[in-house]
Design a protein around this motif. Structure first.
Motif, short mmCIF file in Angstrom:
data_model
loop_
_atom_site.label_atom_id
_atom_site.label_comp_id
_atom_site.label_asym_id
_atom_site.label_seq_id
_atom_site.Cartn_x
_atom_site.Cartn_y
_atom_site.Cartn_z
N ARG A 97 0.84 -1.20 0.00
CA ARG A 97 0.00 0.00 0.00
C ARG A 97 0.87 1.25 0.00
O ARG A 97 2.00 1.20 0.43
CB ARG A 97 -0.95 0.00 1.19
CG ARG A 97 -0.30 -0.15 2.53
CD ARG A 97 -1.27 -0.44 3.68
NE ARG A 97 -2.06 -1.62 3.42
CZ ARG A 97 -3.39 -1.68 3.55
NH1 ARG A 97 -4.08 -0.68 4.01
NH2 ARG A 97 -4.04 -2.78 3.26
N ASN A 98 0.29 2.35 -0.50
CA ASN A 98 1.04 3.59 -0.62
C ASN A 98 0.16 4.75 -0.17
O ASN A 98 -0.81 5.09 -0.84
CB ASN A 98 1.49 3.79 -2.08
CG ASN A 98 2.36 5.00 -2.27
OD1 ASN A 98 2.64 5.75 -1.34
ND2 ASN A 98 2.80 5.20 -3.49
N SER B 15 0.92 8.31 -2.57
CA SER B 15 0.84 8.20 -4.02
C SER B 15 0.29 9.48 -4.66
O SER B 15 -0.12 10.40 -3.98
CB SER B 15 -0.04 7.01 -4.41
OG SER B 15 -1.40 7.25 -4.12
N SER C 202 -3.45 4.29 -2.14
CA SER C 202 -3.49 3.25 -3.16
C SER C 202 -3.08 1.91 -2.59
O SER C 202 -2.20 1.83 -1.73
CB SER C 202 -2.63 3.63 -4.37
OG SER C 202 -1.29 3.83 -4.00
N HIS D 248 -1.80 -1.79 -3.95
CA HIS D 248 -1.22 -2.41 -5.13
C HIS D 248 -1.78 -3.81 -5.36
O HIS D 248 -1.85 -4.63 -4.45
CB HIS D 248 0.30 -2.49 -5.00
CG HIS D 248 0.96 -2.99 -6.23
ND1 HIS D 248 1.39 -4.30 -6.37
CD2 HIS D 248 1.24 -2.38 -7.41
CE1 HIS D 248 1.93 -4.46 -7.56
NE2 HIS D 248 1.85 -3.31 -8.22
N SER E 72 -1.17 -7.36 -7.35
CA SER E 72 0.07 -8.06 -7.69
C SER E 72 0.24 -8.39 -9.18
O SER E 72 1.03 -9.27 -9.53
CB SER E 72 0.19 -9.35 -6.88
OG SER E 72 -0.87 -10.24 -7.17
N ASN F 179 2.17 -1.61 -11.68
CA ASN F 179 1.60 -0.54 -10.86
C ASN F 179 0.09 -0.43 -11.03
O ASN F 179 -0.46 0.65 -11.15
CB ASN F 179 2.26 0.81 -11.13
CG ASN F 179 3.42 1.03 -10.20
OD1 ASN F 179 3.58 0.33 -9.20
ND2 ASN F 179 4.24 2.02 -10.50
N MET G 118 -3.34 -0.51 -9.38
CA MET G 118 -3.76 -0.21 -8.01
C MET G 118 -5.27 -0.04 -7.90
O MET G 118 -5.95 0.20 -8.89
CB MET G 118 -3.13 1.13 -7.57
CG MET G 118 -1.67 1.31 -7.87
SD MET G 118 -0.64 0.36 -6.77
CE MET G 118 0.10 1.63 -5.79
N CYS H 206 -6.02 0.93 -13.68
CA CYS H 206 -6.30 0.75 -12.25
C CYS H 206 -7.80 0.70 -12.00
O CYS H 206 -8.61 0.85 -12.91
CB CYS H 206 -5.68 1.90 -11.46
SG CYS H 206 -3.88 1.96 -11.52
#
Length: 162
Positions: A74-75, A78, A83, A85, A87, A107, A109, A133
């Protein structure tokens, strides 16, 4: 260029309110958080501009992948409001792209709106604006962040065959 966020993430929800799986239905344009097969919450989503053209094949195709993956990191800083993520690409995705002489991209997300655009709220649903995304409103992303731990499996279901 979007600015990097300093979004203070919400705390984790109580364990009984956390998802143990996620189902994304491209056909319904909806993401459902599940726990022990029971629906916890459901959200309308936007996807990549070419979400309806099948599985993601390469970097820049603006398709949203299909299949089963995992939320692996997780971010909170961002360019979008928080966000999680997915895989993608897995080994099969990398092999498919390599056979086609392409980069599979990455990337992918689940995220909120680009930083500074949160006031759009549900208006973001009028257009598929991500690059592949899964986009939701910022309020929804806060809830998803707190209810989806790392390691949660996510299945992105394709459109039914015509």
């Amino acid at each position: 260029m979007a600015r990097l966020g300093a979004n203070a993430p919400p705390p984790p929800a109580p364990l009984g309110e956390q998802a143990d799986s996620i189902l994304v239905s491209k056909a319904e344009r909806r993401m459902v958080l599940l726990r022990e097969g029971r629906e916890l919450a459901s959200y309308p989503i936007v996807m990549g501009a070419n979400w309806d053209r099948g599985h993601k094949l390469r970097e820049g195709d603006e398709r949203t992948p299909e299949g089963t993956y995992v939320i692996d990191w997780r971010n909170s800083g961002s360019v979008a409001h928080l966000s999680l993520h997915i895989s993608y690409p897995n080994a099969e995705d990398r092999a498919r792209a390599k056979a086609a002489g392409a980069d599979p991209g990455g990337n992918i997300m689940i995220h909120g709106l680009p930083n500074g655009w949160g006031a759009l709220g549900s208006l973001h649903l009028l257009h598929d604006w991500t690059n592949g995304c899964i986009g939701v409103s910022n309020d929804q992303m806060d809830e998803i962040w707190s209810r989806v731990p790392n390691g949660t499996p996510i299945t992105i279901a394709p459109l039914p065959a015509p």
